[in-house]
Design an enzyme around this catalytic site. Structure first.
Site, PDB file in Angstrom:
ATOM      1  N   HIS A  82       2.835  -2.869  12.836  1.00 15.55           N
ATOM      2  CA  HIS A  82       2.945  -4.006  11.929  1.00 15.55           C
ATOM      3  C   HIS A  82       3.750  -3.551  10.703  1.00 15.55           C
ATOM      4  O   HIS A  82       3.700  -2.381  10.330  1.00 15.55           O
ATOM      5  CB  HIS A  82       1.524  -4.414  11.519  1.00 15.55           C
ATOM      6  CG  HIS A  82       1.417  -5.700  10.779  1.00 15.55           C
ATOM      7  ND1 HIS A  82       1.770  -5.826   9.454  1.00 15.55           N
ATOM      8  CD2 HIS A  82       0.978  -6.925  11.165  1.00 15.55           C
ATOM      9  CE1 HIS A  82       1.538  -7.073   9.063  1.00 15.55           C
ATOM     10  NE2 HIS A  82       1.062  -7.766  10.082  1.00 15.55           N
ATOM     11  N   ASP A  92      -4.491   2.128  11.722  1.00 14.70           N
ATOM     12  CA  ASP A  92      -4.544   0.745  11.251  1.00 14.70           C
ATOM     13  C   ASP A  92      -5.469   0.006  12.211  1.00 14.70           C
ATOM     14  O   ASP A  92      -5.104  -0.282  13.348  1.00 14.70           O
ATOM     15  CB  ASP A  92      -3.117   0.170  11.276  1.00 14.70           C
ATOM     16  CG  ASP A  92      -3.100  -1.345  11.100  1.00 14.70           C
ATOM     17  OD1 ASP A  92      -4.175  -1.946  10.929  1.00 14.70           O
ATOM     18  OD2 ASP A  92      -1.991  -1.920  11.136  1.00 14.70           O
ATOM     19  N   GLN A 121      -6.774  -4.791  14.196  1.00  5.47           N
ATOM     20  CA  GLN A 121      -7.036  -5.529  15.438  1.00  5.47           C
ATOM     21  C   GLN A 121      -8.189  -4.937  16.247  1.00  5.47           C
ATOM     22  O   GLN A 121      -8.598  -5.530  17.235  1.00  5.47           O
ATOM     23  CB  GLN A 121      -5.765  -5.575  16.301  1.00  5.47           C
ATOM     24  CG  GLN A 121      -4.606  -6.287  15.655  1.00  5.47           C
ATOM     25  CD  GLN A 121      -4.884  -7.764  15.411  1.00  5.47           C
ATOM     26  OE1 GLN A 121      -5.625  -8.410  16.143  1.00  5.47           O
ATOM     27  NE2 GLN A 121      -4.283  -8.319  14.361  1.00  5.47           N
ATOM     28  N   LYS A 173     -10.010 -10.686   9.293  1.00  7.07           N
ATOM     29  CA  LYS A 173      -9.837 -10.619  10.749  1.00  7.07           C
ATOM     30  C   LYS A 173     -11.148 -10.222  11.431  1.00  7.07           C
ATOM     31  O   LYS A 173     -11.249 -10.281  12.647  1.00  7.07           O
ATOM     32  CB  LYS A 173      -8.747  -9.615  11.112  1.00  7.07           C
ATOM     33  CG  LYS A 173      -7.343  -9.989  10.626  1.00  7.07           C
ATOM     34  CD  LYS A 173      -6.336  -9.000  11.165  1.00  7.07           C
ATOM     35  CE  LYS A 173      -5.030  -8.990  10.390  1.00  7.07           C
ATOM     36  NZ  LYS A 173      -4.265 -10.208  10.471  1.00  7.07           N
ATOM     37  N   CYS A 220       5.123  -9.980  12.447  1.00  5.12           N
ATOM     38  CA  CYS A 220       5.339  -8.889  11.480  1.00  5.12           C
ATOM     39  C   CYS A 220       5.629  -7.580  12.196  1.00  5.12           C
ATOM     40  O   CYS A 220       5.216  -6.501  11.729  1.00  5.12           O
ATOM     41  CB  CYS A 220       4.159  -8.737  10.522  1.00  5.12           C
ATOM     42  SG  CYS A 220       3.926 -10.173   9.471  1.00  5.12           S
TER      43      CYS A 220
END
Lengths: 406, 135
Positions: free
Chosen positions: A121, A198, A201, A224, A364
């Site tokens: 991202h 990261d 997700q 999220k 993104c």
């Protein structure tokens, strides 16, 4: 193992509404997930019974607020299986990565190297580019395979004694592919590099054991993960946080301020300058607690069952192709697809007319789109509250787009 | 289903691909990207001595609305200078509700976009590229 999706859905008030005569088929969870009653109640309780600033007040409301805020830190820490003092509340996942890029990055020297991947991202690319401009570090990029996985076979030749950090997506926000963290950590150790993930997700799909993973930094976003907007989390090993200078300056993050010299508070306060997002942090704590009430073995099986239903259905639509692996192995419930002759935004717009919310575009991830010469993809991202009716409505909409728009 | 946007006239404009392709030796060219959605438009123009468009070509990597708009624009661009194109843009902006008044042809076809604010830029991107090419 059975999973009572109806019972989960009942906890999310937004899912029961009707818009223009249609139910809500929310499949854009990778952008922002929905919020359960448990989170809404926690935020409302703070706002109506304990709203005040944290840390400094001596009155009862301030004490309630401080207690709720610090309890949220404990909830997040329990969710990640780490110590509460290693949890830094930030404004979001992007803010957490920027914190590391600025603060840990300031410890790096010109010529030191950081590795990211081609599927990152923008929030795990641009902060390192800004650091490169500031301090002369070098950036290396691990390519992706044709299936949209980070090509770990290509990682060893990028490693050098100057490699200080490898920062990768735990789960891709485009292909849903799961990183082989053990392999990355093992390789990183050969040159003494730190590993940052990261987790934007991954975190919405169940508790983690970060300590066991052998990594050094982890970031994720509250919105999220069924929490409020405006809150994110950075976890880092305590010895790293201790060594890192502040990112933002202001109240709360200081030890003692004089015009001649200022000292810093210990972590995590050192990295929480000013009044923090108190209500959102309390909401995120409730979201982490709520996630721990689910049986994630059956929840994950339910999510991946929906992925199979989706992939089977798409394969029957003329001109529809998956972008990313066609397998449910080592992936999470994020699926991108293309519809030949129809732009992803037109697919998404058509789906909206069927009451189906998805995301379309570059997500993104422009370098990833460039790698595959794509304008974008249509992305379906699934949460435990999704059910067969959501997938079936989506497939009906895609069939309609295929029939009418080309 | 609540399908109000992709009406036949818009789909027909996009499929007509009027002016699609690049010009062999354009007088001017310009490219515009929409960083939010990734749409990309390249416009080539040939200009006569008076600054009027004698030929136009567009390359669109974008959605159906962007393709339809580029096609509609190309269908009325020849013979116009920059001021003339601004008048055409006014038509497009009227169609999507950004300006008051009734939109002329062929841009009245874009009236269904009025209710979809997130898609307005898709219609206007070819105009932005052409404006750059003519400046």
């Amino acid at each position: 193992m059975s999973f009572d999706v109806a019972a989960v859905r009942r906890q999310f008030p937004i899912l029961s509404q009707i818009i223009d005569g249609q139910p809500v088929h929310y499949l854009d969870n990778g952008a922002s997930a929905q919020t359960p009653d448990a989170v809404l109640d926690a935020v409302r309780t703070y706002e109506t019974t304990g709203r005040a600033n944290v840390l400094r007040g001596v009155h009862r409301l301030a004490e309630r607020a401080t207690e709720a805020y610090e309890n949220a830190r404990i909830e997040v820490a329990d969710f990640l299986s780490v110590a509460p003092m290693e949890i830094v509340f930030t404004g979001g996942c992007t803010a957490a990565i920027n914190l590391v890029a600025y603060s840990y990055g300031s410890l790096l020297k010109p010529g030191d190297r950081i590795i990211v991947s081609e599927l990152e991202h923008h929030s795990n690319i641009v902060p390192w580019q800004l650091l490169r401009q500031r301090s002369g570090i070098e950036l290396d990029v691990v390519p992706v395979t044709v299936n949209g996985r980070i090509d770990l076979n290509a990682l060893p030749r990028l490693l050098t004694p100057r490699t200080k950090l490898i920062s990768l997506a735990h789960v891709s926000n485009v292909t849903g592919t799961l990183l082989d963290v053990h392999a990355v950590v093992t390789l990183a150790k050969t040159v003494g590099a730190k590993v940052m993930l990261d987790g934007a997700q991954r975190a919405p799909h169940g508790p983690l054991d970060l300590a066991a993973m052998g990594i050094d930094f982890y970031a994720f976003a509250g919105h999220k993960a069924y929490g409020p907007n405006g809150i994110g989390v950075l976890w880092a090993k305590s010895e790293l946080l201790e060594a890192m200078p502040p990112f933002l300056g202001g109240g709360s993050m200081i030890g003692r301020v004089t015009f001649a010299e200022t000292t810093w508070a210990p972590p995590p306060r050192r990295f929480e300058a000013g009044t923090p997002p108190i209500g959102p942090a309390i909401g995120l704590g409730a979201a982490c607690k709520w996630m721990r009430t689910l049986d994630w073995n059956s929840a994950h099986a339910h999510e991946m069952g929906l992925v199979e239903r989706l992939m089977d259905g798409l394969q029957k639509i003329d001109g529809a192709t998956l972008f990313g692996p066609a397998s449910t192995q080592n992936r999470y419930p994020v699926v991108s697809f293309l519809l030949d002759g129809v732009h992803p935004h037109d697919v998404a717009q058509t789906l909206d007319s069927f009451g189906v919310a998805v995301r379309a575009g570059h997500h993104c991830c422009q370098p990833l789109m460039d790698r595959f010469d794509l304008d974008g993809t249509t992305r379906v991202s699934i949460a435990p509250y999704n059910d067969n009716t959501d997938i079936d409505a989506l497939l009906t909409g895609v069939q309609h787009a295929a029939r009418t728009l080309r | 289903m609540n399908d109000q946007l992709y009406q036949d006239r818009i789909v027909s404009l996009a499929k007509a691909k009027t002016g699609a392709g690049k010009l062999a030796s354009p007088t001017k060219s310009a490219r515009r990207d929409n960083p939010l959605c990734g749409d990309r438009v390249i416009i080539d123009v040939k200009l006569d001595d008076g600054g009027k468009i004698s030929e136009i070509g567009h390359q669109v990597r974008g959605c159906l609305l962007c393709q339809a708009s580029a096609s509609a624009l190309a269908s009325v661009a020849v013979g116009r200078n920059a001021a003339g194109i601004e008048k055409v843009r006014l038509d497009a902006e009227r169609a999507i509700g950004r300006e008051e008044g009734e939109a002329g042809e062929p841009f009245s076809a874009f009236a269904p976009v009025k209710a979809h604010k997130s898609r307005h830029e898709c219609v206007l991107l070819p105009f932005e590229a052409l404006k750059d090419a003519l400046s």
